[in-house]
Scaffold this active site. Structure first.
Site, PDB file in Angstrom:
ATOM      1  CD  GLU A   1      78.049 -61.447 -16.916  1.00  0.00           C
ATOM      2  OE1 GLU A   1      78.804 -62.003 -16.094  1.00  0.00           O
ATOM      3  OE2 GLU A   1      78.361 -61.251 -18.090  1.00  0.00           O
TER       4      GLU A   1
ATOM      5  NE  ARG B   1      84.801 -59.014 -18.429  1.00  0.00           N
ATOM      6  CZ  ARG B   1      85.332 -60.237 -18.552  1.00  0.00           C
ATOM      7  NH1 ARG B   1      84.796 -61.121 -19.367  1.00  0.00           N
ATOM      8  NH2 ARG B   1      86.409 -60.581 -17.846  1.00  0.00           N
TER       9      ARG B   1
ATOM     10  CG  HIS C   1      80.750 -64.608 -17.904  1.00  0.00           C
ATOM     11  ND1 HIS C   1      80.909 -63.294 -17.484  1.00  0.00           N
ATOM     12  CD2 HIS C   1      81.907 -64.938 -18.531  1.00  0.00           C
ATOM     13  CE1 HIS C   1      82.114 -62.859 -17.847  1.00  0.00           C
ATOM     14  NE2 HIS C   1      82.739 -63.845 -18.476  1.00  0.00           N
TER      15      HIS C   1
END
Ligand code: DGY
Length: 324
Positions: free
Chosen positions: A265, A236, A284
């Site tokens: 993000e 993360r 991601h």
């Protein structure tokens, strides 16, 4: 017929499972669902199938009074206020297991890409800059026989260790739970986090995001790492202080970084880290193989069906709701 709201157009196999006995509504635009639309659409849902882009908080729960389950199509669930769901007796499920190896494959790909300048090398050829073989062009560092420091020896961390062993790497790990069984079985070695940071040639992060791991990697950690060490993160984004990482990479405090996740993000396209040759940043996608994403969607769908049928879902995050 009970209704499930699905916050993105997921894989057909999963929608098919839901459609067998449920009314299914799907946000089918190829972008995250706007918050106001989401809050409106979940009003009459008995279940919501979410992605990690949806914040499931008290406001969300207040807008979905009938929901019995929030099924997240991700192993991570830091987008969900689990205690709030538990108080409301809403079951939360995630998708562990099915993405373990695929995610580790990608983390290892990041490690290799950054250590061996794969991305700048491709750009160099594409830009027509390649004129002749050179003894000093894109000279990286060896992966084989290097020390791989794994922070977080859960499912994905263990798979990373196996991949490292395939490259004859020395495996050292830190985890809040010591795994002497795995140490004996595989020859992996435990170290305190600070010692791991000092020793490892590659530090790869596989912990959950929580209050203890937020900004675990910041200036202080980078100072402890070798100046030649690489940092890999497919867990993360907020586990790493991105601006501090940029400074560490630019100043030569560490050797390089391979990131699949960032904070925020998406990372702004003008973030200076994106200009560095010793940083590889991906959007991601570590779990993004067709097989794995399909399995994740199917597992999330099966969890929805189970809860609405009154059965136990396969992968509950708050099983106490089911047991109460
Ligand atoms: C997860 O599942 O938590 C990943 O970040 C996305 O696959």
């Amino acid at each position: 017929m009970p209704k499930v709201y699905v916050t993105r157009d997921i894989y057909p196999e999963a929608l098919e499972i839901l459609r067998r006995g449920l009314e299914v509504a799907v946000w089918d635009e190829d972008r995250a669902i706007p918050r106001d639309v989401l809050l409106r659409e979940i009003g009459d849902a008995d279940a919501v199938l979410t992605l990690l882009t949806e914040k499931v908080d008290q406001e969300f729960l207040d807008h979905t009074p009938k929901a019995k389950i929030v099924a997240n199509m991700a192993v991570g669930f830091d987008n969900i206020d689990v205690p709030a769901c538990t108080r409301r007796k809403v079951v939360v499920t995630n998708t562990p297991g099915v993405l373990t190896e695929t995610t580790a494959d990608f983390a290892f790909a990041l490690l290799m890409a950054v250590a061996r300048f794969v991305v700048p090398g491709v750009g160099y050829v594409r830009d027509g800059k390649w004129e002749s073989w050179s003894p000093s062009l894109f000279v990286g560092r060896d992966i084989h026989h290097a020390t791989l420091g794994i922070v977080g020896l859960g499912r994905i961390g263990q798979e990373m260790a196996k991949r490292g062993r395939g490259f004859d790497m020395e495996i050292v790990y830190y985890d809040v739970y010591r795994r002497e069984d795995l140490e004996q079985q595989h020859g992996w070695r435990y170290a305190e986090l600070d010692d791991l940071l000092v020793e490892a040639d590659f530090v790869t992060v596989h912990v959950d995001l929580n209050d203890h791991t937020r900004k675990l990697f910041s200036t202080e950690a980078f100072r402890k790492m070798k100046k030649t060490a690489y940092l890999i993160n497919a867990a993360r984004g907020p586990i790493i202080d991105l601006d501090a990482l940029y400074q560490a990479l630019k100043s030569g405090e560490i050797g390089g970084a391979g990131l699949d996740v960032t904070d925020p993000e998406p990372i702004p396209a003008d973030h200076p880290i994106l200009q560095l040759e010793n940083a590889v940043v991906c959007p991601h996608i570590a779990s993004a193989s067709l097989q794995t994403r399909t399995k994740m969607a199917i597992l999330a769908a099966e969890n929805v069906v189970a809860v609405l049928r009154g059965d136990r879902p396969k992968t509950p995050v708050n099983p106490e709701v089911l047991d109460s």
